[in-house]
Write an enzyme that holds these catalytic residues in place. Sequence first.
Site, PDB file in Angstrom:
ATOM      1  N   PHE A  68      46.188   6.690  11.730  1.00 62.19           N
ATOM      2  CA  PHE A  68      45.499   5.399  11.788  1.00 62.19           C
ATOM      3  C   PHE A  68      44.005   5.548  11.645  1.00 62.19           C
ATOM      4  CE2 PHE A  68      45.767   6.468  16.450  1.00 62.19           C
ATOM      5  CZ  PHE A  68      44.407   6.544  16.711  1.00 62.19           C
ATOM      6  N   HIS A  85      42.630   9.310  12.471  1.00 64.96           N
ATOM      7  CA  HIS A  85      43.734  10.230  12.791  1.00 64.96           C
ATOM      8  C   HIS A  85      44.566  10.444  11.530  1.00 64.96           C
ATOM      9  CE1 HIS A  85      47.786  10.881  15.128  1.00 64.96           C
ATOM     10  NE2 HIS A  85      47.312  12.002  14.639  1.00 64.96           N
ATOM     11  N   PRO A 126      44.496  10.520  20.708  1.00 64.47           N
ATOM     12  CA  PRO A 126      44.747   9.207  20.119  1.00 64.47           C
ATOM     13  C   PRO A 126      45.946   8.562  20.799  1.00 64.47           C
ATOM     14  CG  PRO A 126      45.659  10.921  18.712  1.00 64.47           C
ATOM     15  CD  PRO A 126      44.969  11.623  19.847  1.00 64.47           C
ATOM     16  N   HIS A 160      48.115  16.029  23.174  1.00 68.99           N
ATOM     17  CA  HIS A 160      47.523  15.495  21.940  1.00 68.99           C
ATOM     18  C   HIS A 160      47.720  13.995  21.777  1.00 68.99           C
ATOM     19  CE1 HIS A 160      51.425  15.071  20.138  1.00 68.99           C
ATOM     20  NE2 HIS A 160      50.968  14.929  18.923  1.00 68.99           N
TER      21      HIS A 160
END
Length: 478
Positions: free
Chosen positions: A207, A238, A375, A401
């Site tokens: 994204f 990302h 994220p 992550h």
Amino acid sequence: MGVGGISRLGDYSFRLERGFLPGMRRTARVFVTEVGLEAARADGSLEQLARTAALPGGVGEVLAMPDVHRGYGFPIGGVAAFAADGDGVVSPGGVGYDINCGVRLLVTPLGEDEVRARIEELADALFAAVPCGVGAGARRALSGRELRKVLIRGARWAVEHGLGFAGDLEACESGGALEEVDPEAVSDRARERGRGQLGTLGSGNHFLEVQRVAEVLDEEVAGVWGVDEPGRVAVMIHCGSRGLGHQVCDDYLKRLRGSAESASSGELVSAPVESGAGRAYLGAMAAAANYAWANRQVITAEVRRVLAELFGRAAGASPLLYDVAHNIAKFEEHRLEGVTRRLLVHRKGATRAFPAGHPELASRFREHGQPVILPGDMGTASYLMVGEPGVLELSFGSTGHGAGRVLSRRAAVKRLRGRDVRAELAERGVSVRWEGRRTLYEEHPEAYKDIDEVVAVCRGAGLARPVVRLEPLAVIKG
DNA sequence: ATGTCC
């Protein structure tokens, strides 16, 4: 030993003893709650960890981060270190299909109010500027010769072409390029796929988000990073190495599966670091990683161009805070039982979290540690974190992550089809643009774990602590 | 994640 070969080490830490599965050469440590442990058992990721622990040449424990879930051969959220020489091995499955999938954060000089006032215009402009979706191509394909330079130079290639500032490179892990690249080890097919996709976002959980600083949890560190002001607007990117990285992974899984050098069992294939096949994979992996860094850098240039057009020169010069790689294997030095050793550390769905004082960090981050970017899923939140002092000893300097999936794509579409996801997000103040027909169902927040829970377990386990919580204003999805 | 099967 605990029941069934599992010992409890703490509230957020369990150990798979060598009796957990025959053939284990070392133990594995899982940083999860009891609920998380059961989920990891149920989806097969504990067994994947145990099989990873059966590979030769391992050093220390195999590790699983709080967002662990089943992956190809090797769990997502898995970390494993091997000797850089001798009997140490490299495993493409320990890196993943999206080589150097990663995240970066640009910090703008803008405030929430001025951006909200033009958020639809900004979302449209970003969606128009960055090609996204499955198979998305760039407006212009690179020549084979130019692609080769990208593979060797990574983010530096983009900066040298006017697509960024010198400071961007020192804000990237490894300076935005791995050395010891072997472009010849990248197949013609992988290179062909890569020529036309530089500067594209891709699909799935990738994204581009316009975010605001929603909460400051560590004033001092946030101050050093320039994100200590609530309402400050940032842009998170990302994405990874697109078709090129995917093709590299595919090529080497096939090659190693059939290789005499390979120690393969089922999905988990590997080869000695010092073998021909192992070296070739590492050279190709480095090339794909560099492509991903260049990709994020080219997207950054597009984002800055849009920011400059809408908000002026200063916004167009928004600095890069940091860029992390969360699917990669890297040569690193680590101290174990008083001895410093050169290791190959695989992080698949795990983020490097080098803490304060680490010699590999740029001087700007030496005092507090590198920014760790987690994220979140579409429409919820993302975090900046920083490694805790003991993280090198606990996990080779690694943490989670992001929010892993709880529903498969298919299950998410089945459950959510018919909902007006655009309206749901709008109600939360999030404007969304997307390419794929099923994207909003597949990527719905209900298809993902709660990022706050992942952050809490990372903290509880002593890996990393939160610095800033970021919430989206606009989301661009593939 | 992925020209979601060369």
